[in-house]
Design a protein around this motif. Structure first.
Motif, short mmCIF file in Angstrom:
data_model
loop_
_atom_site.label_atom_id
_atom_site.label_comp_id
_atom_site.label_asym_id
_atom_site.label_seq_id
_atom_site.Cartn_x
_atom_site.Cartn_y
_atom_site.Cartn_z
N ARG A 45 0.83 -1.21 0.00
CA ARG A 45 0.00 0.00 0.00
C ARG A 45 0.86 1.26 0.00
N GLY B 142 -3.74 -8.98 7.25
CA GLY B 142 -2.63 -9.91 7.14
C GLY B 142 -2.50 -10.44 5.72
N GLY B 143 -1.53 -11.31 5.50
CA GLY B 143 -1.34 -11.90 4.18
C GLY B 143 -0.80 -10.91 3.18
N LEU C 286 -4.22 -1.85 4.69
CA LEU C 286 -3.16 -1.48 5.64
C LEU C 286 -3.09 -2.41 6.84
N ALA C 287 -4.23 -2.80 7.35
CA ALA C 287 -4.27 -3.58 8.59
C ALA C 287 -4.56 -5.06 8.36
N GLY D 82 -2.32 -12.66 10.24
CA GLY D 82 -3.29 -11.75 10.81
C GLY D 82 -2.84 -10.31 10.83
N THR D 83 -3.63 -9.49 11.46
CA THR D 83 -3.44 -8.04 11.43
C THR D 83 -2.12 -7.66 12.11
N ALA E 189 0.47 -2.02 15.50
CA ALA E 189 0.69 -0.64 15.07
C ALA E 189 2.17 -0.42 14.73
N ARG F 174 2.92 -1.83 11.36
CA ARG F 174 2.30 -1.07 10.27
C ARG F 174 3.10 0.18 9.95
N VAL F 175 3.58 0.83 11.02
CA VAL F 175 4.36 2.05 10.81
C VAL F 175 5.68 1.71 10.13
#
Lengths: 341, 341, 341, 341
Positions: B20, B64-65, B61-62, B277-278, B281, B284-285
């Motif tokens: 993304r 998994g996979g 963004l959040a 999975g998700t 934070a 993600r950052v």
């Protein structure tokens, strides 16, 4: 040796993990004794303390809060109390004090260190605004809590076709806003370091709706303020105890955006939920390492220092450097995120 | 420009966040085009691709996979396919390829880079075993999942008065075992870097019971092995496809400890749940920043490089350095935790 | 058959799970066609619809929000639109409509049913205030989110030696306040069903401090109001769109308690975070079962009914009964919790 | 009055919440005394007890495990010990015993009740297999943990293009498998109530791949077994202590499916993580209500009974009924989910 510990300032996930780590390292590995001062500096100034053994710290690694209590003491009180603190330390036969706290606490620690007390500080702030360390414990938990909330709020904003203005912690710095906003894919992020232009914000949000999107999420740090003269803005004033109240920036932004865009806009204030409860694994590890290294510093007699994370290593930095200025979000971090105003 | 992206190797929380971020930065800020190769290197070798626009990466963004799929390609296949890969890249008018993957992927990336393909790698591994970067995304999520499980298992071990041997991921390195074990307060941690002595482990666990405790938690990395000659140990063999199977170290340790200590000991294998999975934070950052900086590197034509975290900064390091050796847990980290064997 | 589905009212975790379940049961097992009306009643009144196949509902079981959108339509609009709705239904060849929504939606469903439309309702409200069903989906998630927040807030309240007044959802009923307050061990719970006496509340909280405790957690439903004449109380007024704004009961309670007790008291408003995001496992199962049974009811032509949970069974109840009155917390539930005022 | 409490059997989230609730209701509202027997029936048989006051139960509402300890006592031991138990109860001046436990515990409770001891049981089992109550506490937490794991595993199964066979708890009943499988959208669910046909399972999973899907998730209860004669199946045997070991059904299914389908299939055994740790809000409320009503039953002298949930109400049912047979998943629940074999 005999080591005194205290926790001071606001709640922060990981405080108990530091206390536990100090006790484990000191008692198990060095055969030290540890005492805890109750309610932060107050305990030191009044000599109010308790022994801290292995049983006292059993089961606290993952709990929020602090088993030692905390309190806020005014700088003036502390200045006047330096001599008393030294007397208590001497009377109790304490060889070193490990204060765990934020900017105010570390400044106090420096004061005491300059007055001759053997001190090793451990930095603590969910705001992550202390220089000389890459990160402070509590910050990762706060960002995680804020991100979870933002994840949930997104679907509601979309279902309700609204703008949600989500206020996160950060009095002087935008670290929590930046990281949680990035993690959750916020559409605009407003930080204290950059006074915002309400026109610009309205434009960013308005453009989303013009592009056919049906909602927007704005993350705003509690300490954010408008660029001077660009928007009527109430400051927060002070509460009955003289503490500064926050201005309610999310509420004011929501009102302004609703008026300018003709879209429903609602404030959500995450508040205290960001600063309490069980610490993330990241924060527990960091807190545990800080505690371990603080005890090592004590044994090496490296006083007047503070534990710090640099890359993957824990190092010591002078307390004097640590409190010289706040660690604000640097400009190149903003450029990484198109949506920081 | 036209940029190709692919994800390769095992699942890892944050892959979609990188994709993304690459698309956002490239399309929105630079006006680039992005294409995704399907199923990792296979897509590149066969020219199997799809366009990646802003709509394709909305809402991922959040998650998994990886929306691009992944696969494992043998090094030999890849070596033989270098020319074909170059032809596809040329035919598609692609100016740079951003492969996202672990050690194998980065070695392949270097191979292609050496062969003249313009490549900027993004490191990915939940095991955190890549040198040149402080951390890789996916690791924080894996440690968090393992820590949550350990938190839950503690009360059960205590209620049942048992030893629980919890096997976490880590084929060659003990990072997940070390961090989750520290975060959850494990009583012993067994890592691949240090072949374990079953006598010593039995002693550590036995001492807890002798001290009146009623349970123990041992965290063991899947790749841990006994010191040679100290314990009968089955190796895992290979599965029907020829992949190495794991040895089931937790199961074997549980059997040995039960026999030696006369206490119930049970294995718990956390398994795949750690790698899907998700993302947290934190991950993600980090993934978002890696994606952003990979696009910047492409535009600055810094090829043959890989994004890396150093302190709070994202930097570029040569692919050659990154894959020279695995990043194992250094000795001084062990000394911070009394319970690492 | 051809079945129309719509979601109406505020966001509620589980909406997508119902939609998915309706499509699965109808398409896979009965060979039906399903269409979704966009944005709730608006879609039905304007004939704005989309086909809903298996691919459309892939991956939505655990997502918050609603893929069909939602909106609020005034009762008057709906009354005027009944004929138009019937025309659209006839023109589209729709054999039955499944509206998913709260009290307002179910009243509207009854209106349409009375006008001859074949309707099977699915109740939805995080407030759990619909009679004829033991529980509604969304409620468990809301209680879980509120409880997580309360768990975190406890340590902060204790560290800061404060009273925290935590405002949870519940306009007319105290179910979320009661259950989250019980789950988190709140020290007082204030619900709309029982106008509160500020004296009594101050006494309960004050007694805790008198007993040597250093903090208190009060959970208050947003719709709670003081007993008439016992406390100055601002009502919320209306916003620029004419919607009733909430009174900010937590803020007002905090002010009153701080004044009366001389202890710091702070409001925390959990807000929208309770009504969005991924549903709990409980809510996903309930939502899935509701969807399945709604399709069965359609095939059995049991119109004018609503799905309901009774014990472990899903049953059908007349829409007329369901909307006759709100399900408030019964008196014997209060007696189970000493701390409900 | 003087009330004795004990917890028996395996760990279950909510045990501490019941203990706390019993103490709160008994001590605060009735002025009773409460004592806890240590390690379940063992404590009662040996008279090993401790006082339980308000301070003892502070902070345990949300913690896993049991502060009283637990143990397994063989039925024969218990039968032989009835007289001793009665003597201890008489000697301690105990007016009623509240045993908290599963099927075995409730059978023992009945035995003691029949022998004249004043007993009120509280049912406890994560498996949810006790008749006479809609639900038992611990079940919701177990389903939640399993669902979280399944959510994570889905993305990994997809990335790796695999079949994952996830083994969840449930020795004799499929409640956890059914609810977590429904909540996570599993593609097949295998329960003990219905011996499975491996052909049929291979067909269901094979069909997904034939339809172009790239992964499948199968949820299997630990107690599931193949229909006789349809598949070679190892039973689990017994461990060194004579306890039945589980058969490893997921491992065996993975082997069979891999062989039949030519697709990678991997077992994941969630294990103990489902039965420990902090209870969900739902379970805390249910456990708290059970404790409250058990004390009420004691004061009303309704002995030989067990607390039960019926709809939203807590009722009392005879112990005799409760243990007559296990509550298996009824046939009409299977028909609600196409994927139960």
């Amino acid at each position: 040796m005999r080591i005194g510990v205290l926790t001071s300032g606001g709640d922060c996930p990981g405080l108990n993990a530091v206390i536990r780590s100090v006790v484990h390292r000191a008692v198990v590995d060095h055969g030290d004794e540890v005492v805890g001062f109750r309610d932060g500096w107050r305990g030191l100034l009044e000599g109010d303390h308790r022994p801290l053994g292995l049983e006292d710290v059993a089961g606290i690694l993952a709990t929020g809060g602090t088993i030692l209590g905390s309190s806020r003491v005014q700088p003036a009180q502390l200045r006047d109390g330096v001599e008393r603190a030294k007397e208590h330390v001497a009377a109790l036969g304490i060889d070193a004090v490990i204060p765990i706290g934020g900017e105010g606490t570390l400044k106090a620690a420096r004061l005491l260190s300059d007055a001759g007390l053997p001190v090793v500080g451990v930095p603590k702030t969910i705001d992550n605004d202390i220089t000389s360390t890459d990160v402070t414990f509590g910050f990762d938990t706060a960002v995680g809590v804020a991100t979870d909330a933002l994840d949930r709020l997104k679907t509601t904003a979309e279902s309700h076709q609204r703008v949600l203005i989500v206020e996160v912690m950060g009095r002087h710095t935008g670290w929590i806003a930046l990281n949680s906003g990035m993690a959750a894919g916020a559409h605009a992020i407003v930080v204290p370091e950059r006074p915002f232009d309400i026109e610009e914000l309205a434009e960013v949000v308005g453009k989303r709706f013009a592009d056919g999107k049906r909602f927007a999420i704005v993350v705003v740090a509690e300490g954010a303020k408008p660029r001077e003269g660009t928007m009527a803005f109430e400051t927060g004033g002070t509460d009955v105890y003289g503490h500064e109240r926050f201005a309610g920036v999310a509420r004011q932004l929501a009102g302004e955006l609703e008026r300018r865009l003709g879209k429903e806009a609602r404030p959500v204030i995450l508040g205290h939920v960001q600063r309490g409860g069980t610490p993330s694994a990241y924060d527990r590890v960091l807190a545990t390492r800080f505690g371990w290294h603080a005890v090592e510093a004590v044994h090496r007699k490296e006083f007047g220092m503070m534990t710090a994370l640099r890359g993957n290593e824990i190092t010591l930095v002078p307390l004097a450097d640590a409190v010289a200025q706040l660690k604000t979000v640097p400009e190149d971090r903003y450029s990484e995120v198109e949506c920081v105003l």
